[in-house]
Design a protein around this motif. Structure first.
Motif, PDB file in Angstrom:
ATOM      1  N   GLY A 103      -3.295  -9.194 -12.251  1.00  0.00           N
ATOM      2  CA  GLY A 103      -4.339 -10.124 -11.771  1.00  0.00           C
ATOM      3  C   GLY A 103      -4.263 -10.695 -10.282  1.00  0.00           C
ATOM      4  N   HIS A 104      -3.544  -9.651  -9.399  1.00  0.00           N
ATOM      5  CA  HIS A 104      -3.770  -9.820  -7.983  1.00  0.00           C
ATOM      6  C   HIS A 104      -4.960  -8.998  -7.515  1.00  0.00           C
ATOM      7  CE1 HIS A 104      -0.123 -11.926  -8.148  1.00  0.00           C
ATOM      8  NE2 HIS A 104       0.455 -10.999  -8.827  1.00  0.00           N
ATOM      9  N   ALA A 105      -5.568  -9.634  -6.372  1.00  0.00           N
ATOM     10  CA  ALA A 105      -6.287  -8.585  -5.465  1.00  0.00           C
ATOM     11  C   ALA A 105      -5.482  -7.856  -4.606  1.00  0.00           C
ATOM     12  CB  ALA A 105      -7.314  -9.705  -4.712  1.00  0.00           C
ATOM     13  N   ALA A 106      -6.207  -6.602  -4.305  1.00  0.00           N
ATOM     14  CA  ALA A 106      -5.724  -5.638  -3.385  1.00  0.00           C
ATOM     15  C   ALA A 106      -6.549  -5.111  -2.607  1.00  0.00           C
ATOM     16  CB  ALA A 106      -4.872  -4.556  -4.214  1.00  0.00           C
ATOM     17  N   ILE A 107      -6.024  -4.774  -1.548  1.00  0.00           N
ATOM     18  CA  ILE A 107      -7.052  -4.256  -0.238  1.00  0.00           C
ATOM     19  C   ILE A 107      -6.274  -3.034   0.117  1.00  0.00           C
ATOM     20  CG2 ILE A 107      -7.620  -4.779   2.026  1.00  0.00           C
ATOM     21  CD1 ILE A 107      -7.219  -7.684   1.592  1.00  0.00           C
ATOM     22  N   VAL A 108      -7.338  -1.933   0.260  1.00  0.00           N
ATOM     23  CA  VAL A 108      -6.954  -0.850   0.692  1.00  0.00           C
ATOM     24  C   VAL A 108      -7.451  -0.647   2.119  1.00  0.00           C
ATOM     25  CG1 VAL A 108      -6.882   1.767   0.221  1.00  0.00           C
ATOM     26  CG2 VAL A 108      -6.715   0.259  -1.710  1.00  0.00           C
ATOM     27  N   THR A 109      -6.599  -0.150   3.046  1.00  0.00           N
ATOM     28  CA  THR A 109      -7.358   0.040   4.308  1.00  0.00           C
ATOM     29  C   THR A 109      -6.475   1.338   5.092  1.00  0.00           C
ATOM     30  OG1 THR A 109      -7.558  -1.005   6.360  1.00  0.00           O
ATOM     31  CG2 THR A 109      -5.519  -1.289   5.268  1.00  0.00           C
ATOM     32  N   THR A 110      -7.367   1.480   5.959  1.00  0.00           N
ATOM     33  CA  THR A 110      -6.589   2.608   6.889  1.00  0.00           C
ATOM     34  C   THR A 110      -5.810   1.908   7.935  1.00  0.00           C
ATOM     35  OG1 THR A 110      -8.412   2.923   8.511  1.00  0.00           O
ATOM     36  CG2 THR A 110      -8.356   4.311   6.235  1.00  0.00           C
TER      37      THR A 110
END
Length: 117
Positions: free
Chosen positions: A50-57
């Motif tokens: 239930g966590h938000a995740a951020i994918v970034t470079t």
């Protein structure tokens, strides 16, 4: 259980050490290297929990401020880590620069050591 949670359970049940994982895009299957496989499974675990995740470079070379943000520490702490040789760095004029791969390797070492303790 969420759809991502069901998928994660199925994926983890079917993956053993050394197994290849592929992502199908259209009619092509792209095999993930082990590190990327683990990152994808971590992302799925976060979603299942239930966590938000951020994918970034991340750029190849970082300033000490960027490295600090990545590590979750202060910029002076990163400078101290560089000065002690715990993270390799180089000088560009009066500034320091570090390779993102070295910062991520340091983070992995620290995380592994904490987990072992």
């Amino acid at each position: 259980m969420s759809r991502s949670g069901e998928f994660l359970n199925e994926a983890q049940a079917g993956i053993t050490a050394g197994d290849q994982v592929a992502v199908v895009v259209g009619d092509r299957a792209l095999v993930l290297d082990p590190e990327l496989r683990d990152q994808v499974l971590s992302l799925l675990q976060a979603a299942a929990d239930g966590h938000a995740a951020i994918v970034t470079t991340v750029p190849e070379e970082l300033t000490t401020g960027q490295a600090a943000d990545l590590l979750g520490v202060s910029r002076p702490t990163v400078v101290a880590l560089i000065d002690r040789g715990e993270i390799p760095g180089r000088r560009v004029g009066a500034r320091r620069r570090v390779q993102a791969a070295d910062v991520l390797a340091y983070r992995k070492r620290v995380t592994s050591t904490r987990r072992d303790v």
